[in-house]
Design an enzyme around this catalytic site. Structure first.
Site, PDB file in Angstrom:
ATOM      1  N   HIS A 205       0.827  -1.221   0.000  1.00 27.29           N
ATOM      2  CA  HIS A 205       0.000   0.000   0.000  1.00 27.29           C
ATOM      3  C   HIS A 205       0.858   1.267   0.000  1.00 27.29           C
ATOM      4  CE1 HIS A 205      -3.619  -2.271   0.433  1.00 27.29           C
ATOM      5  NE2 HIS A 205      -3.333  -2.733   1.637  1.00 27.29           N
TER       6      HIS A 205
ATOM      7  N   ASP B  79      -2.797 -10.643  -2.438  1.00 29.28           N
ATOM      8  CA  ASP B  79      -3.352 -10.132  -1.176  1.00 29.28           C
ATOM      9  C   ASP B  79      -4.832  -9.778  -1.392  1.00 29.28           C
ATOM     10  OD1 ASP B  79      -2.081  -8.751   1.557  1.00 29.28           O
ATOM     11  OD2 ASP B  79      -3.875  -7.710   0.848  1.00 29.28           O
TER      12      ASP B  79
ATOM     13  N   HIS C 250      -6.340  -7.246  -0.450  1.00 25.99           N
ATOM     14  CA  HIS C 250      -6.476  -5.808  -0.709  1.00 25.99           C
ATOM     15  C   HIS C 250      -5.746  -5.427  -1.999  1.00 25.99           C
ATOM     16  CE1 HIS C 250      -6.716  -6.306   3.757  1.00 25.99           C
ATOM     17  NE2 HIS C 250      -7.757  -5.513   3.598  1.00 25.99           N
TER      18      HIS C 250
ATOM     19  N   ASP D 169      -4.475 -12.808   3.350  1.00 29.11           N
ATOM     20  CA  ASP D 169      -5.704 -12.356   3.998  1.00 29.11           C
ATOM     21  C   ASP D 169      -6.959 -12.608   3.163  1.00 29.11           C
ATOM     22  OD1 ASP D 169      -4.660 -10.496   2.273  1.00 29.11           O
ATOM     23  OD2 ASP D 169      -4.599  -8.844   3.703  1.00 29.11           O
TER      24      ASP D 169
HETATM   25 ZN   LIG Z   1      -4.070  -7.193   2.724  1.00 27.08          ZN
END
Ligand SMILES: [Zn+2]
Length: 311
Positions: free
Chosen positions: A130, A167, A169, A248
């Site tokens: 991120h 991931d 996200h 995740d």
């Molecule tokens: Zn994540």
């Protein structure tokens, strides 16, 4: 040929406070499980060095790095934590952990390119995908995967590398850094909508984004990867593959709502390995990103590393 396992005690020293899901115990859970299932014997353990500032500058703006360094050094000096955003806390041990995490990724890249190991897994924290060119966010400070990928291109002279991000996200930081850099192909799959609420429309022709709705399970994820990633990866013929390995999207992980299980992580790793074997002399560097249910994280990393190590 072996699989290297990079980590460092400093990566446990970054502690964002009680109850924070991105916690030091994540690395303990991984290492304990690798020992319990005997996989540690198949891995060559290596200590992560501190990243060279010149490598960090390949992925981040120098003014941002200087400011981040000041904030993190102050936290270290004063022994006090300070929130950068509600999720991302500069703690006394953060600066060392951040530099070990990126250092692991770069060192693993060199080891794989030098041929001393076939591939590598970096059990590092904080995660990085991120972190944008000029912003720390979402538990991330420096983008270790981008620092390593740029090191492979700009320092080691490769012409094409792929970044695979599974991931839960969207890897907005990685996209921000490599969008438009045609030497890199990024393929990703992530839940949408979910933090950071980006990625539905890719910001460059060098990315393949596959947003999936909550409650998508393994069979659909595998079909989407087969249909969207594989042809592009094959046509791109990367000379090395970097993996933003977040776990995740696991069924038991509470930060996302996807339904992957250990066998799905093994399958994804096999597909990545097939591309690496065909085009890249097997060269893969995989870096831990998310994964917050400790038991599911440990089992999923083991499934991933087992395929990398071919045992
Ligand atoms: Zn994540």
């Amino acid at each position: 040929m072996t699989t290297a396992f990079y980590s460092h005690p400093d990566c446990r020293g970054h502690d964002m406070g009680p109850g924070h899901p991105e916690c030091p115990q994540r690395l303990d859970a991984i290492e304990d499980h690798l020992i319990a299932c005997g996989l540690d014997a198949a891995l060559e353990r290596r200590e992560a060095p501190l990243v060279a500032p010149s490598d960090v500058d390949l992925a981040h703006e120098s003014l941002f790095v200087a400011e981040l360094r000041e904030v993190l050094e102050r936290a270290e000096r004063e022994g006090r934590s300070r929130a950068i955003d509600p999720d991302t806390v500069a703690a006394p041990g953060t600066w060392a952990a951040v530099r070990r995490a990126a250092g692991a990724a770069v060192s693993a890249t060199d080891a794989v390119l030098d041929g001393s190991v076939e591939n590598a897994f970096c059990a590092i924290r904080p995660p990085g995908h991120h972190a944008t060119r000029d912003q720390a966010m979402g538990f991330c400070f420096l983008n270790s995967i981008c620092v390593a990928a740029r090191h492979a291109l700009d320092v080691r002279g490769l012409e094409r590398v792929a970044i695979v991000d599974f991931d839960v996200h969207h890897g907005n930081g990685t996209e921000d850094i490599i969008a438009g850099d045609e030497r890199v192909l990024m393929v990703s799959i992530f839940q949408h909508p979910l933090y950071p609420y980006s990625g539905a429309v890719p910001s460059g022709t060098n990315m393949v984004n596959v947003p999936v709705p909550p409650y998508t399970r393994g069979p659909q994820v595998r079909a989407l990867i087969e249909a969207n990633w594989m042809e592009r990866l094959d046509a791109f013929a990367p000379q090395m593959i970097f993996v933003s390995a977040g776990f995740d999207a696991h069924r038991d992980d509470e930060l996302g709502q996807l339904g992957l299980v250990e066998s799905d992580y093994a399958w994804m790793t096999e597909r990545i390995k097939a591309v690496a074997d065909k085009h890249a002399q097997g060269r893969i560097v995989s870096c831990l990103e998310g994964g917050y249910n400790l038991a599911a994280l440990a089992r999923s990393v083991a499934a991933h590393v087992r395929v990398l190590a071919g045992v």
